[in-house]
Design a protein around this motif. Structure first.
Motif, PDB file in Angstrom:
ATOM      1  N   ASP A   1       1.680  18.501  17.690  1.00 14.44           N
ATOM      2  CA  ASP A   1       2.718  18.972  16.772  1.00 14.44           C
ATOM      3  C   ASP A   1       4.031  19.160  17.517  1.00 14.44           C
ATOM      4  O   ASP A   1       5.104  18.855  16.993  1.00 14.44           O
ATOM      5  N   LEU A   2       3.945  19.666  18.741  1.00 14.62           N
ATOM      6  CA  LEU A   2       5.155  19.860  19.550  1.00 14.62           C
ATOM      7  C   LEU A   2       5.908  18.544  19.724  1.00 14.62           C
ATOM      8  O   LEU A   2       7.132  18.486  19.567  1.00 14.62           O
ATOM      9  N   ALA A   3       5.175  17.481  20.054  1.00 11.87           N
ATOM     10  CA  ALA A   3       5.797  16.168  20.246  1.00 11.87           C
ATOM     11  C   ALA A   3       6.467  15.695  18.961  1.00 11.87           C
ATOM     12  O   ALA A   3       7.576  15.153  18.985  1.00 11.87           O
TER      13      ALA A   3
ATOM     14  N   TYR B   1       0.435  16.011  24.160  1.00 17.24           N
ATOM     15  CA  TYR B   1      -0.863  15.396  23.863  1.00 17.24           C
ATOM     16  C   TYR B   1      -1.774  16.353  23.111  1.00 17.24           C
ATOM     17  O   TYR B   1      -1.904  17.533  23.450  1.00 17.24           O
ATOM     18  N   ASP B   2      -2.399  15.839  22.064  1.00 18.66           N
ATOM     19  CA  ASP B   2      -3.426  16.571  21.330  1.00 18.66           C
ATOM     20  C   ASP B   2      -4.425  15.535  20.811  1.00 18.66           C
ATOM     21  O   ASP B   2      -4.110  14.752  19.902  1.00 18.66           O
ATOM     22  N   GLU B   3      -5.603  15.518  21.390  1.00 18.61           N
ATOM     23  CA  GLU B   3      -6.581  14.479  21.058  1.00 18.61           C
ATOM     24  C   GLU B   3      -7.032  14.531  19.600  1.00 18.61           C
ATOM     25  O   GLU B   3      -7.569  13.539  19.075  1.00 18.61           O
ATOM     26  N   THR B   4      -6.791  15.631  18.916  1.00 15.89           N
ATOM     27  CA  THR B   4      -7.211  15.756  17.515  1.00 15.89           C
ATOM     28  C   THR B   4      -6.191  15.182  16.540  1.00 15.89           C
ATOM     29  O   THR B   4      -6.482  15.075  15.344  1.00 15.89           O
ATOM     30  N   LYS B   5      -5.008  14.809  17.038  1.00 13.48           N
ATOM     31  CA  LYS B   5      -3.931  14.340  16.165  1.00 13.48           C
ATOM     32  C   LYS B   5      -3.801  12.817  16.214  1.00 13.48           C
ATOM     33  O   LYS B   5      -4.230  12.163  17.178  1.00 13.48           O
TER      34      LYS B   5
END
Length: 382
Positions: free
Chosen positions: A210-212, A200-204
């Motif tokens: 990026d990992l996902a 999870y990355d709320e900015t993406k």
């Protein structure tokens, strides 16, 4: 193993796997079970140990700072003998999530649920599946290899419980009935770091880190080779014919059941990936090991993720036969290196030596006798 003269091996109990078997013991005795893993006489894990293969990938991810949270969705058929002695589905009507059909056959379902609970498996949801006689029970996600251990107990337990009823059996065969839906093994998984969802990355976009994206891209790149593990029998390739039933191209989509990897967002535990290619017959340890290995390769090389629901001439298409999948695995040197050449080479040799040799015609080109031979070979065994 055969090349070394088929030596004696050790089966050593695995820590934390002891559990009760409520359905065993003829109602008179208390029976327990412990999972074991195969070792050489000097107590080294055997190259062909599938559980150890999964644990190796988990260890690699741990060294990278990540923990795996995962769960399997496994579909199966309950079959009964008809007057001719042949096995047919428990009922014919195709009806998904049918309360009426569930109530009619609840004696089997609650017996399965209560016995699995007694063995340590918490069933979250139970329902009839799309095809007549097909069912699914879901379990909560677990960390590490525990989810694969649960899937093994789930499959063996259901088969053993139904086996106590004369004239009935449960089968995880991918396509036991030609004109009915196949049974899948969907592998839901995510990575965690320091107790937080690393996908999870709320900015993406879509909240996907990026990992996902790297981890998902690795599964797309290695999709053809992964098919050898996720669709491990000749019969599995009867299921890979329709996008809704099973994916036949390597693509991904947000909450799309038509894709190879379905990306689930909006969960309280963050995004997770659902690889939908696997047939129910697949070995849970090899499912975990191979998918994690592909994801690790994607992360290491920061692979670029293609557009959602990619189509066109450049899209990767899934193998149409077991031999085609084995060849793809054989040629995927990167995946072989991560999984271990000993495991992969032994797996390919075993599959070619038995199933490819036994069933050597293309799916769809067999005689009626060939199809019946295939059904008899897989149904009781799987």
């Amino acid at each position: 193993m055969m090349d070394n003269g088929c030596p004696d091996m050790l089966y050593l109990p695995q820590k934390g796997t002891c559990h009760a078997l409520p359905w065993a013991g003829c109602g008179k005795y208390k029976v327990g079970e412990v999972l074991t893993d195969v070792h050489s006489l000097d107590r080294r894990y055997a190259d062909f140990s599938t559980r150890h293969a999964a644990m190796r990938q988990l260890r690699t991810l741990k060294e990278m700072g990540y923990e795996v949270l995962s769960a399997y969705e496994l579909e199966y058929y309950i079959m009964k003998k008809d007057e001719s002695g042949s096995y047919v589905s428990l009922y014919d009507k195709d009806e998904y999530e049918s309360a009426f059909l569930w109530t009619k056959y609840e004696k089997f379902m609650y017996e399965i649920e209560s016995n699995l609970f007694g063995a340590g498996i918490n069933i979250e949801h139970m329902h009839t599946e799309y095809a007549g006689g097909q069912f699914e029970m879901t379990v909560p996600p677990e960390t590490g290899v525990n989810s694969a251990d649960t899937a093994i107990l789930y499959k063996n337990g259901i088969k053993e419980i139904l086996g106590l009823h004369e004239g009935y059996l449960a089968t995880f065969m991918s396509k036991p009935i030609a004109k009915k839906a196949g049974s899948g093994c969907h592998f839901n998984h995510s990575l965690w770091k320091d107790g937080k969802p690393a996908f999870y990355d709320e900015t993406k976009e879509h909240g996907l880190s990026d990992l996902a994206r790297y981890f998902l891209a690795g599964q797309l790149k290695h999709a053809r080779a992964l098919t050898a593990f996720l669709a491990p029998t000749y019969n599995c390739y009867r299921r890979i014919v329709c996008p809704f039933a099973a994916p036949n191209i390597a693509n991904w989509g947000i909450d799309s059941r038509e894709c190879y990897v379905r990306v689930k967002i909006g969960s309280s535990t963050g995004p997770y990936l659902e690889n939908r290619l696997g047939g129910a017959v697949a070995n849970p340890y090899l499912v975990m090991a191979s998918i994690l290995a592909a994801g690790i390769d994607g992360v290491r090389h920061k692979m670029e993720l293609p557009e959602q629901k990619a189509q066109g001439p450049d899209v990767i298409r899934m193998p149409k036969s077991l031999e085609e999948a084995l060849k793809a695995l054989e040629e995927d040197n990167d995946l072989k290196e991560i999984l271990g050449k000993g495991l992969v080479e032994n797996y390919i040799r075993t599959k070619r030596g038995v199933e490819v040799k036994m069933f050597n015609s293309d799916v769809g080109q067999e005689s009626a006798e060939d199809i019946e031979k295939e059904r008899q070979f897989y149904m009781d065994l799987l």
